[in-house]
Motif scaffolding. Structure first.
Motif, PDB file in Angstrom:
ATOM      1  N   TYR A  85      -6.720   2.713 -10.509  1.00 31.48           N
ATOM      2  CA  TYR A  85      -5.619   3.038 -11.412  1.00 31.48           C
ATOM      3  C   TYR A  85      -5.337   1.909 -12.401  1.00 31.48           C
ATOM      4  O   TYR A  85      -4.821   2.135 -13.486  1.00 31.48           O
TER       5      TYR A  85
ATOM      6  N   HIS B 173      -6.673   5.599   4.260  1.00 31.22           N
ATOM      7  CA  HIS B 173      -5.424   4.854   4.458  1.00 31.22           C
ATOM      8  C   HIS B 173      -5.622   3.340   4.474  1.00 31.22           C
ATOM      9  O   HIS B 173      -4.686   2.595   4.253  1.00 31.22           O
ATOM     10  N   PHE B 174      -6.854   2.908   4.770  1.00 30.46           N
ATOM     11  CA  PHE B 174      -7.120   1.468   4.772  1.00 30.46           C
ATOM     12  C   PHE B 174      -7.867   1.054   3.503  1.00 30.46           C
ATOM     13  O   PHE B 174      -8.427  -0.039   3.437  1.00 30.46           O
TER      14      PHE B 174
ATOM     15  N   SER C  38       1.230   1.725  -3.559  1.00 24.03           N
ATOM     16  CA  SER C  38       0.000   2.296  -4.118  1.00 24.03           C
ATOM     17  C   SER C  38      -0.023   3.801  -3.884  1.00 24.03           C
ATOM     18  O   SER C  38      -0.415   4.585  -4.758  1.00 24.03           O
TER      19      SER C  38
ATOM     20  N   MET D 193      -6.457   1.531   0.261  1.00 24.11           N
ATOM     21  CA  MET D 193      -5.541   1.687  -0.867  1.00 24.11           C
ATOM     22  C   MET D 193      -5.804   0.660  -1.968  1.00 24.11           C
ATOM     23  O   MET D 193      -5.572   0.932  -3.145  1.00 24.11           O
ATOM     24  N   ALA D 194      -6.307  -0.519  -1.595  1.00 27.04           N
ATOM     25  CA  ALA D 194      -6.573  -1.545  -2.611  1.00 27.04           C
ATOM     26  C   ALA D 194      -7.598  -1.037  -3.623  1.00 27.04           C
ATOM     27  O   ALA D 194      -7.519  -1.354  -4.812  1.00 27.04           O
TER      28      ALA D 194
ATOM     29  N   GLN E   2     -10.638  -9.184   2.754  1.00 37.24           N
ATOM     30  CA  GLN E   2     -10.097  -8.164   1.855  1.00 37.24           C
ATOM     31  C   GLN E   2      -9.416  -7.027   2.610  1.00 37.24           C
ATOM     32  O   GLN E   2      -8.602  -6.301   2.062  1.00 37.24           O
TER      33      GLN E   2
ATOM     34  N   PRO F 250      -7.664  -6.968   5.881  1.00 39.09           N
ATOM     35  CA  PRO F 250      -7.138  -7.553   7.125  1.00 39.09           C
ATOM     36  C   PRO F 250      -6.661  -6.493   8.121  1.00 39.09           C
ATOM     37  O   PRO F 250      -6.669  -6.736   9.325  1.00 39.09           O
ATOM     38  N   TYR F 251      -6.272  -5.309   7.639  1.00 35.60           N
ATOM     39  CA  TYR F 251      -5.722  -4.323   8.570  1.00 35.60           C
ATOM     40  C   TYR F 251      -6.800  -3.648   9.407  1.00 35.60           C
ATOM     41  O   TYR F 251      -6.511  -3.123  10.486  1.00 35.60           O
TER      42      TYR F 251
ATOM     43  N   MET G 102      -0.176   6.606  -6.760  1.00 37.05           N
ATOM     44  CA  MET G 102      -1.292   7.545  -6.799  1.00 37.05           C
ATOM     45  C   MET G 102      -0.797   8.963  -7.050  1.00 37.05           C
ATOM     46  O   MET G 102      -1.448   9.743  -7.739  1.00 37.05           O
TER      47      MET G 102
ATOM     48  N   MET H 260       0.263  -1.853  10.013  1.00 40.91           N
ATOM     49  CA  MET H 260      -0.564  -2.737  10.832  1.00 40.91           C
ATOM     50  C   MET H 260      -0.004  -4.158  10.885  1.00 40.91           C
ATOM     51  O   MET H 260      -0.189  -4.865  11.875  1.00 40.91           O
TER      52      MET H 260
ATOM     53  N   TYR I 238      -7.970   2.082  -4.521  1.00 43.55           N
ATOM     54  CA  TYR I 238      -7.276   3.028  -5.422  1.00 43.55           C
ATOM     55  C   TYR I 238      -6.457   2.269  -6.455  1.00 43.55           C
ATOM     56  O   TYR I 238      -6.410   2.656  -7.626  1.00 43.55           O
ATOM     57  N   ASP I 239      -5.811   1.178  -6.030  1.00 39.91           N
ATOM     58  CA  ASP I 239      -5.084   0.333  -6.989  1.00 39.91           C
ATOM     59  C   ASP I 239      -6.032  -0.115  -8.097  1.00 39.91           C
ATOM     60  O   ASP I 239      -5.701  -0.050  -9.285  1.00 39.91           O
TER      61      ASP I 239
ATOM     62  N   HIS J  95     -10.450   9.343   6.223  1.00 35.20           N
ATOM     63  CA  HIS J  95      -9.310   9.149   5.327  1.00 35.20           C
ATOM     64  C   HIS J  95      -9.361   7.758   4.702  1.00 35.20           C
ATOM     65  O   HIS J  95     -10.112   6.889   5.168  1.00 35.20           O
TER      66      HIS J  95
ATOM     67  N   HIS K 132      -0.675   3.777  10.156  1.00 34.19           N
ATOM     68  CA  HIS K 132      -1.771   3.164   9.386  1.00 34.19           C
ATOM     69  C   HIS K 132      -1.272   2.205   8.306  1.00 34.19           C
ATOM     70  O   HIS K 132      -2.032   1.367   7.835  1.00 34.19           O
ATOM     71  N   PHE K 133      -0.019   2.371   7.894  1.00 29.87           N
ATOM     72  CA  PHE K 133       0.530   1.466   6.886  1.00 29.87           C
ATOM     73  C   PHE K 133       1.460   0.423   7.536  1.00 29.87           C
ATOM     74  O   PHE K 133       2.227  -0.234   6.857  1.00 29.87           O
TER      75      PHE K 133
ATOM     76  N   ASP L 127       0.246  -6.721  14.066  1.00 30.90           N
ATOM     77  CA  ASP L 127      -0.211  -8.117  14.072  1.00 30.90           C
ATOM     78  C   ASP L 127       0.900  -9.020  14.600  1.00 30.90           C
ATOM     79  O   ASP L 127       0.657  -9.884  15.441  1.00 30.90           O
TER      80      ASP L 127
ATOM     81  N   SER M  49      -6.960  -5.977  12.170  1.00 30.89           N
ATOM     82  CA  SER M  49      -5.822  -5.746  13.071  1.00 30.89           C
ATOM     83  C   SER M  49      -6.116  -4.561  13.986  1.00 30.89           C
ATOM     84  O   SER M  49      -5.810  -4.581  15.178  1.00 30.89           O
ATOM     85  N   PHE M  50      -6.691  -3.519  13.400  1.00 33.87           N
ATOM     86  CA  PHE M  50      -7.022  -2.320  14.168  1.00 33.87           C
ATOM     87  C   PHE M  50      -7.950  -2.683  15.331  1.00 33.87           C
ATOM     88  O   PHE M  50      -7.705  -2.327  16.489  1.00 33.87           O
TER      89      PHE M  50
ATOM     90  N   TYR N 106       0.813  -1.215   0.000  1.00 32.34           N
ATOM     91  CA  TYR N 106       0.000   0.000   0.000  1.00 32.34           C
ATOM     92  C   TYR N 106       0.848   1.266   0.000  1.00 32.34           C
ATOM     93  O   TYR N 106       0.389   2.341  -0.387  1.00 32.34           O
TER      94      TYR N 106
ATOM     95  N   ILE O 249      -2.621   5.618  16.352  1.00 34.61           N
ATOM     96  CA  ILE O 249      -1.735   4.458  16.175  1.00 34.61           C
ATOM     97  C   ILE O 249      -0.407   4.981  15.643  1.00 34.61           C
ATOM     98  O   ILE O 249      -0.343   5.542  14.553  1.00 34.61           O
TER      99      ILE O 249
END
Lengths: 450, 450
Positions: B423, B413-414, A169, B416-417, B163, B165-166, A173, A416, B419-420, B411, A413-414, A420, B169-170, A166, A376
């Motif tokens: 793009y 930040h979680f 990514s 990003m997939a 899809q 997982p973070y 972006m 995590m 956005y991928d 935001h 946030h990136f 884990d 984790s949070f 990410y 975090i």
């Protein structure tokens, strides 16, 4: 007062350059000749205004209007009294943090990415290269080059490229091209791939690749997110703002903590306070580094390359040796063998202190901070949290009550996956890699200063 | 003025309850009897103080001291003039955004998670259940229950569980137990697994599981992150603060935009402005929803269940039918078949407007916003960005210059997939699923209001 804001109109309009107040540093040495690098050698990869700052003895340097305009998108950053953390620790100390995670890339790195992109742009350069480990610096520079409509190629350490998709990514972006390093685009990359086709890469090698590309293309420059003098100068905003904010809050820190890898975050918050100390004020700045990569606390103050490939200028600094390969701790931003010449000089002069800490303590206090203060933290930043928290507890034991300030340099946030790993019990405390360091320190370069 | 801050001391100390100013809403209907739900039925899953707010006709409700104390960790949130976005659009409109992404969970959801956890705690409840789709609400509630030392079980839609997982984790980090839904812990989950052992789950089903667990355990309550009246009341802070901030900035919005799924973010920023409108002020609030789940713009105003399993009270609202399964667009937070009764009533009364938008426009303006304003928005929030941006361009065509305010609810930040995927050209504009909606609207419940 819980949160101390500054208005954008109260933001400092000049950077503080501690070079004006330190004994003169040794010049950067050419890796080709072993003698002080010539301006021509440096201009192959840096623009004129950046080089000028790198050597400047001017105490205060104006921040260009165009740079200020962009910095105020997220600056001034807040100083927060960590009341809930204090309560959880049961400490009588006052703990404050300066929060840099609100920037576009989520860390302090954007503070220098913007002026670096700007100075290159006004010098006619439209293409930059850089390296990134954990991805913070690459993200910051991709944001800055996007603002100034420049192109950017980021050599990203291969292991991070696949572990932190990410961050890639994020850079994509903002228009950056991200290349896993080692790559076959450079001699340094090809040599490593020949040595080990499965190589995971390293920060030092990624630097070699980025510098090589910039040095061999006249339309391309290189940008570095830490270590160098101009970077520490740009980051002085953190400390300058924090001083104003502590004054507004009616307090002054007895101690200032920041994590220290290359030194930009620590140097940035510390420099203005170190100036106070030189002026007779009582304040102690503490650089927090991982036990597994203890550059200041266990390294040697000498001359060394900034990278594995011996492409960068040789600098006088604390180093574990450019061949030193730290264990894969999660705070990727702190896995650097050397340290900023400015931070190194401050340490050598006794103007700052340094402490090392294991990653179990880092995650313990990082998660406590998340639960109490609601942010975090990046694992790098958690080194500072842990430093301040442990100091607070030590003060309580001694019956002291101090004012402690630390720099929360970025959010997690990136990161995590590393939390884990912590919760799954997969992290361990690496011990200090004494033999590795001794071995690595045997291959220092020869330098001729006359 | 670029950024407009409020001091924590200037934060509103009361919520605004628009129920006091709307015609009386229909009561919630028991799914068991088809008649108005009894207090006993509601108290099986909600604590007394929450139920009281749900039915309250009191215009201003005091925020408890303990709740205010926590909210000020990240509140008041800033209002920002989006000068760089304006410039990129080339518009003569003034565009402002209220930024809710600075909260612990990264969105506005924490504003209601904290009071909900608090009211349960003081009512003697130490265990909550909830559901989460994209993970925002589960994250917010896990933060809140961690603060009050309560336990939390989150039923997370299975497809998101794997899809994203973070987000899991949070929630784990803040002590919550996260169960992929459908699970075999509930009758609703077991029935779905019997129907389709490979089921990906849905938000409606996850609600059924969480409600079932709370209803069948006297020590456990249920918490919902949107739709209900008390949630909209808690979120009114967004609009109350924004009004003060616009006044400080010397402007007043002609139009207010927010994305709308269950309606908490839209209802939160809109309610105080709708009150202004009722008092004769000229302001238009626009709910932005995805074309693929067009509850307000294409749904029916009637009585429907809040979930697939028909466990929740039946409410009068705009709905696409509780069986409606929207296509898998990435803005998971907007994939809900119904809409808040308060928002539905405001729409029915002509007090607000609604527009639907395709996801290609959502990502186009979302990425433009990231590049200009330096914040990567959640795809949900980008519906509001796109609404405001398209309105600005339309104003320019008409030769008008308006003041536009939108809520940047979180935001990305979680995310990003997604956005991928954008793009990589993998996203498409789903068309309005007319036949699906018609079919789904055939299974509405029978209601007896006498």
């Amino acid at each position: 007062m819980k949160k101390i804001y500054l208005n954008p109109s109260d933001m400092p309009t000049q950077w503080y350059n501690i070079l004006a107040d330190l004994p003169q540093l040794a010049p950067p040495i050419s890796p080709a000749t072993g003698k002080p690098a010539t301006p021509e050698e440096m201009l192959a990869i840096f623009p004129g205004p950046i080089l000028e700052q790198e050597m400047s003895a001017q105490r205060h340097i104006d921040i260009p209007e165009e740079v200020l305009d962009i910095l105020t998108i997220w600056r001034p950053s807040p100083v927060v009294r960590a009341e809930r953390l204090e309560k959880a620790l049961g400490t009588k100390c006052r703990i404050y943090y300066k929060y840099e995670g609100g920037s576009p890339a989520g860390s302090h790195k954007t503070n220098t990415a913007v002026p670096q992109a700007y100075y290159n742009k006004i010098s006619g350069i439209n293409k930059l290269t850089t390296e990134t480990g954990a991805g913070q610096w690459g993200s910051a520079l991709s944001y800055a080059t996007s603002i100034f409509e420049m192109s950017l190629r980021v050599y990203m350490v291969k292991v991070s490229y696949f572990q932190k998709p990410y961050r890639k990514s994020f850079m994509n972006m903002f228009g950056a091209e991200v290349i896993p390093s080692p790559s076959n685009l450079t001699n340094a990359g090809r040599a490593e791939l020949e040595r080990d086709p499965q190589s995971h890469g390293s920060l030092g090698l990624a630097i070699s690749e980025a510098v090589e590309e910039a040095a061999s293309n006249s339309d391309t420059n290189y940008a570095l997110g830490s270590v160098l003098n101009h970077v520490i100068i740009h980051q002085s905003l953190i400390g300058l703002e924090a001083k104003k904010q502590m004054e507004i809050g009616g307090d002054y820190p007895d101690m200032v903590f920041a994590s220290c890898g290359g030194g930009s975050n620590f140097g940035g918050i510390a420099a203005p306070f170190v100036k106070d100390k030189m002026d007779g004020k009582k304040v102690e700045c503490v650089a927090m580094e991982p036990i597994s990569c203890p550059t200041l606390t266990k390294g040697e103050y000498t001359f060394d390359y900034g990278d594995v490939g011996k492409m960068t200028p040789i600098m006088q600094m604390y180093t574990l040796g450019h061949d030193f390969m730290p264990p894969a701790i999660h705070a990727g931003g702190l896995r650097y063998h050397g340290d900023s010449p400015i931070v190194s000089a401050m340490y050598k002069q006794g103007l700052i202190d340094a402490r090392s800490i294991g990653q179990l303590d880092v995650f313990k206090y990082g998660t406590l901070f998340a639960k109490t203060e609601g942010i975090i933290p990046a694992p790098e930043s958690s080194h500072a949290i842990a430093g301040a928290a442990k100091e607070a507890l030590a003060c309580d034991e001694r019956g002291e009550s101090k004012s402690l300030l630390f720099c929360l340099s970025g959010h997690g946030h990136f990161d995590m996956a590393s939390y884990d790993a912590y919760y799954e019990g997969k992290l361990e405390d690496y011990s200090y890699p004494e033999e590795e360091i001794e071995k690595s320190l045997r291959s220092l370069p020869k330098v001729d200063l006359d």
